[in-house]
Write a protein that holds these residues in place. Structure first.
Motif, short mmCIF file in Angstrom:
data_model
loop_
_atom_site.label_atom_id
_atom_site.label_comp_id
_atom_site.label_asym_id
_atom_site.label_seq_id
_atom_site.Cartn_x
_atom_site.Cartn_y
_atom_site.Cartn_z
N GLU A 397 -112.02 89.66 -67.59
CA GLU A 397 -113.08 90.42 -68.27
C GLU A 397 -114.38 90.42 -67.49
OE1 GLU A 397 -112.09 87.20 -68.96
OE2 GLU A 397 -112.73 86.80 -71.02
N THR A 532 -110.63 81.83 -70.39
CA THR A 532 -111.16 82.89 -71.25
C THR A 532 -109.99 83.73 -71.73
OG1 THR A 532 -111.45 84.44 -69.41
CG2 THR A 532 -113.31 82.97 -69.92
N ASP A 533 -110.24 84.58 -72.75
CA ASP A 533 -109.12 85.36 -73.31
C ASP A 533 -108.84 86.64 -72.53
OD1 ASP A 533 -111.24 86.94 -74.11
OD2 ASP A 533 -111.02 86.52 -76.25
N GLY A 534 -109.64 86.90 -71.49
CA GLY A 534 -109.41 88.10 -70.67
C GLY A 534 -109.93 89.37 -71.32
N LEU A 535 -110.52 89.27 -72.52
CA LEU A 535 -111.03 90.42 -73.26
C LEU A 535 -112.55 90.39 -73.25
CD1 LEU A 535 -108.69 89.99 -76.38
CD2 LEU A 535 -108.26 91.34 -74.30
N TYR A 537 -116.21 90.36 -74.44
CA TYR A 537 -116.83 89.82 -75.65
C TYR A 537 -117.56 90.94 -76.39
CZ TYR A 537 -120.19 87.32 -78.59
OH TYR A 537 -120.96 86.88 -79.64
N THR A 555 -114.66 86.49 -79.58
CA THR A 555 -114.78 85.11 -79.10
C THR A 555 -115.74 85.07 -77.91
OG1 THR A 555 -112.49 84.79 -79.76
CG2 THR A 555 -113.46 83.11 -78.33
N ASP A 557 -116.34 83.81 -75.12
CA ASP A 557 -115.88 82.91 -74.05
C ASP A 557 -116.13 83.46 -72.66
OD1 ASP A 557 -114.01 84.91 -73.81
OD2 ASP A 557 -112.27 83.66 -74.28
N ASP A 558 -116.68 84.69 -72.54
CA ASP A 558 -116.84 85.28 -71.20
C ASP A 558 -117.75 84.41 -70.32
OD1 ASP A 558 -115.72 87.22 -72.82
OD2 ASP A 558 -116.77 88.88 -71.85
CA LIG Z 1 -113.48 87.02 -73.22
#
Ligand SMILES: [Ca+2]
Ligand SMILES: [Ca+2]
Ligand SMILES: [Ca+2]
Length: 867
Positions: A397, A532-535, A537, A555, A557-558
């Protein structure tokens, strides 16, 4: 130097407060805040009341703490006072938690073979901390697991892995953590995890089945034994008593007795090179002895024949070096043995593992680092090795503009972003190239600049054609042990440059770092792709919620880009870009061109910014960044500037402001061949050598290939002085290398020293002899205090270290090719390097800059040996 300790059989058996301000009896050292909680990274598990038990520091963290099992980022107390009372045999420390206006005193008093540890309060525990503040002490899991313990007569076994019980409690009850960050992701529950004790009672014996680890603790207060690994893999076993609420005076008292094995003497540590020796090189083992040990007259070198039989190859005299900190040192010189073969050293009953004497022992010393460690640390790539995936593609992301933050991991974002981006806005194009910092996964820009420079230097000097790594920037895929027709070093230069050029292009200048936004994913251990979730934020979504198109999540998390502008970092980048463009020409012309464009722009802008700023710099900041602190040699320090020196300093400062840094100029000359840079260098080098010879010798040597004979002749007397400096280490410590005393052990300093010695030998072999180049190799590969394992997870060593602080540390493992920081010094007199506990970064972490520095050292050493 020859003052050998006289062994004494009738040593007092009670704990005594010694000259070095700790409690001592044979086989037990009990330290009271010789090391306080003041490291750069909060609780470093190196502080408070500590016990060095039969030579191993197995207990630490004794203090008033606010958690059952404190984590690294839980609050630590500040030591506001420390008093040593010799008459009463006690040490008192005053501790303070500023966040809670909470003061306490801990008094440790010798009581025969035990100590009493008491907590005193002048004011009751603050209401917010009632039930939370307690007296804690921590036991090293790797030295206690699988051993038996007994609490009030009940037996148990300390578990190899954390499997005790926990409860959750409302977040409001959790004491504040470091700067208000949170180590945990509560998954939206609003609750934190708190471990329950393994056992409670009033009398505890730890390790009843191991006399070298047996410690007994008794108290009228309730003792609770916890397993800190329930919250964090680097947690210790914690013993604690909660301080009573509403009370003042002496509120908790423990009696702590570490068992001592009668007449125990530490096994000699025979330091030698685990990689072995070439037939011609000097071969001198350094043997570390207990101060109560009596040195033997001789040692033997034994040969193992191809048929498996053993015979004595050599017997030689033991010579004394003398005491150094807490141990006594002798040497065993077996240089006379030159016949290739398999050998081991026999000193009394102590036998080493075997090692080779062979002309080829150094051939493979860099292969694990270049083929395995480096590619595994390539960011923004999927990294595969055989059947194993090291990590998927991380941070898909990308990176958000960091908002103002006084952050963790020593990072900071100022009030202004210094960019066109708003806080939390996506900065495009940064998720490419670059190398993970170390045991963590951020891109430290300064380190990555060093890395690219180290690779360029390796490339320009040695042109290594080694190709064992497949790198596809298009597929974002790395495969180990798969040649792809391109020299790996060139691909590493490209990979580092890709990220740094992207920073310069997208941000306009260099980011200080690309790093984690939240603490709860910073301490990640596992696949980097899952940090990170790869998406992207999206704050309009709830945490853990994913958008309908599957591209955004709520989330936070970026990762963040920390973008506060630092012109000296830009200048360093400009230099590196110039060199990178030179190295990449003909391989990746487009990237070479982009690097050169950024080099010229940043050079111009940064020079102007610095001139505006006209920052005042202190003497040592520019003279040398690596050797200014903490060399274990008081003779090095305290050289007061005299009048002549002041004049030189003035002139150097002025020259630097007008002409630019001399090393930068030299690098620019290498990249561009433009003579003005060489002139700028020449105008500064001699003053620099006068001011600080050891720190500037490398730069002087780096210039030799560009200069004429007259330069070399002018440099000659300085090299003669440098040779005296090298030889000087023989009298400063038994190992003949600079030994660091900092909170991060000194491998970078040792490697710098090694590289300089190697180059001094290459250009001035008549002054710096070949025998000198083995000093650092010996140290790295096993000739050092504490144990004799190689600090490099290296190909060829019989016994390399087995655990390092890599990103696979939770598996008690190593990433091959890593170089450990080495011997961590604990005040006042203890060196250590754990090889069963990876989690102390100051002794076990490998860094991307250090490991690429090792590649230069190793490559130059191989070349010299091969001559
Ligand atoms: Ca993310
Ligand atoms: Ca870092
Ligand atoms: Ca390759």
């Amino acid at each position: 130097m020859m003052l050998l300790a006289v062994p004494s059989v009738s040593k007092a058996q009670d704990l005594q407060l010694n000259d070095r301000e700790y409690f001592e009896r044979q086989s037990v050292n009990l330290l009271v805040f010789s090391n306080s909680f003041n490291g750069g990274f909060n609780d470093e598990k190196n502080s408070g009341i500590e016990i060095i038990h039969h030579g191993v520091r197995t207990v630490q963290g004794g203090a008033v703490r606010l958690n059952n099992t404190p984590e690294q980022w839980d609050l630590v107390p500040r030591m506001t006072d420390r008093k040593v009372d010799r008459d009463n045999g006690s040490i008192e420390v005053a501790l303070r938690y500023d966040d809670y206006d909470f003061d306490s005193r801990v008094v440790v008093t010798a009581r025969g073979k035990a100590v009493e540890i008491a907590v005193w309060l002048d004011k009751p525990v603050p209401e917010k901390l009632a039930g939370e503040a307690g007296l804690n002490i921590e036991f090293l899991p790797s030295q206690y697991w699988l051993k038996t313990f007994m609490m009030d007569g009940r037996l148990g076994r300390l578990p190899r892995y954390a499997t005790s019980q926990t409860v959750t409690r409302p977040n409001s009850e959790k004491p504040r953590q470091f700067k208000g960050f949170k180590t945990y992701d509560d998954r939206g529950t609003g609750r934190f995890v708190d471990p329950l004790p393994i056992e409670t009672g009033h009398s505890l014996s730890m390790a009843t089945d191991d006399p070298s680890r047996l410690v007994t603790i008794k108290s009228d207060a309730e003792l609770k034994l916890f397993d800190g690994r329930m919250l964090a893999q680097n947690g210790w076993f914690v013993l604690r008593s909660v301080l009573p609420a509403g009370k003042t005076g002496k509120v908790v008292t423990w009696t702590v007795e570490p068992h001592a094995i009668p007449g125990w003497i530490r096994e000699p540590n025979i330091g030698f090179s685990q990689i072995g020796y070439t037939p011609e090189q000097p071969k001198v083992a350094v043997i570390e002895l207990d101060k109560n040990d009596t040195p033997l007259a001789t040692a033997k070198l034994m040969r193992i024949s191809p048929d498996g039989t053993q015979e004595q190859a050599f017997e030689g005299a033991i010579t004394s070096w003398g005491p150094y900190y807490k141990y006594n040192y002798v040497k065993f010189d077996f240089s006379a043995v030159k016949e290739p073969g398999v050998y081991f050293i026999l000193y009394g009953k102590t036998k080493t593992n075997d090692f080779l004497i062979d002309a080829h022992v150094y051939d493979k010393i860099t292969d694990a680092t270049t083929d395995v460690w480096v590619p595994i640390h390539m960011d923004h790539m999927y990294v595969n090795e055989g059947y194993r995936t090291w990590h998927g593609e991380p941070f898909k992301e990308g990176y958000l503009q960091a908002p103002e933050s006084d952050h963790f991991d020593l990072h900071r974002q100022g009030a202004s972003t210094d960019t066109k981006y708003k806080p939390y806005e996506l900065i495009p194009g940064l998720n490419v190239g670059g190398f993970f910092d170390a045991g963590d996964f951020d891109i430290e820009t300064g380190s990555n600049i060093n890395v690219v420079q180290n690779f360029i230097r390796t490339w320009e000097l040695f042109k290594p054609q080694r190709d064992e790594t497949f790198v596809s920037q298009k597929q974002r895929y790395v495969d180990l042990h798969r040649p792809d027709g391109v020299p790996d070093i060139l691909q590493f230069i490209e990979h580092g440059t890709l990220n740094l050029v992207a920073q310069a292009e997208q941000i306009g200048h260099m980011a200080s770092t690309l790093s984690n936004s939240v603490l709860d994913n910073y301490h990640h251990l596992g696949d980097a792709a899952s940090i990170t979730d790869g998406l992207h934020y999206d704050p309009s979504l709830k945490p853990y919620e994913v958008s309908a198109d599957g591209k955004r999540s709520g989330t936070p998390d970026d990762m963040w880009a920390f973008t506060t502008r630092n012109p000296s970092l830009d200048l360093r980048a400009a230099t590196m870009f110039a060199a990178a463009s030179h190295a990449l020409k003909g391989y990746n012309d487009d990237l070479a061109e982009r690097a050169l464009t950024q080099s010229k722009r940043l050079m111009k802008e940064a020079t102007e910014l610095i001139a505006q700023h006209n920052a005042r710099e202190d003497e040592y900041a520019w003279l040398d960044g690596t050797e200014q602190t903490n060399i274990a040699n008081p003779r090095q320090q305290g050289a007061k500037p005299d009048k002549k020196r002041q004049k030189l300093l003035e002139r150097s400062r002025m020259n630097r402001e007008q002409l630019g840094d001399m090393a930068t100029n030299l690098m620019l000359y290498g990249a561009t061949q433009e003579k003005q840079y060489l002139d700028n260098f020449s105008a500064q080098i001699w003053d620099a050598l006068e001011l600080r010879l050891s720190g500037n010798m490398q730069t002087a040597l780096d210039a030799v290939p560009y200069m004429d004979e007259a330069y070399k002749e002018k440099l000659r007397p300085y090299v003669v002085k440098y040779e005296e400096y090298i030889k000087g280490f023989d009298t400063q410590n038994p190992y003949g290398v600079p030994i660091g005393l900092g909170n991060w052990a000194g491998v970078n300093m040792v490697l710098n020293f090694g590289i300089t010695v190697n180059y001094a030998h290459i250009y001035f072999p008549d002054i710096v002899g070949k025998e000198e180049v083995y000093r650092v190799a010996n140290w790295l590969y096993g000739r050092h205090p504490y144990h004799n394992y190689s600090f490099v997870a290296v190909v060829g060593a019989t016994r390399p270290k087995q655990v390092f602080y890599g990103n696979n540390r939770a598996d008690f493992s190593a990433i091959p090719g890593n170089v450990a920081p080495g011997l961590l010094f604990r005040k006042p007199d203890h060196f250590e390097n754990f090889d069963d506990w990876p989690f102390l970064w100051g002794q076990n972490e490998g860094t991307i800059a250090g490991n690429t520095q090792y590649i230069i050292f190793g490559s130059s050493l191989k070349n010299i040996v091969a001559e």
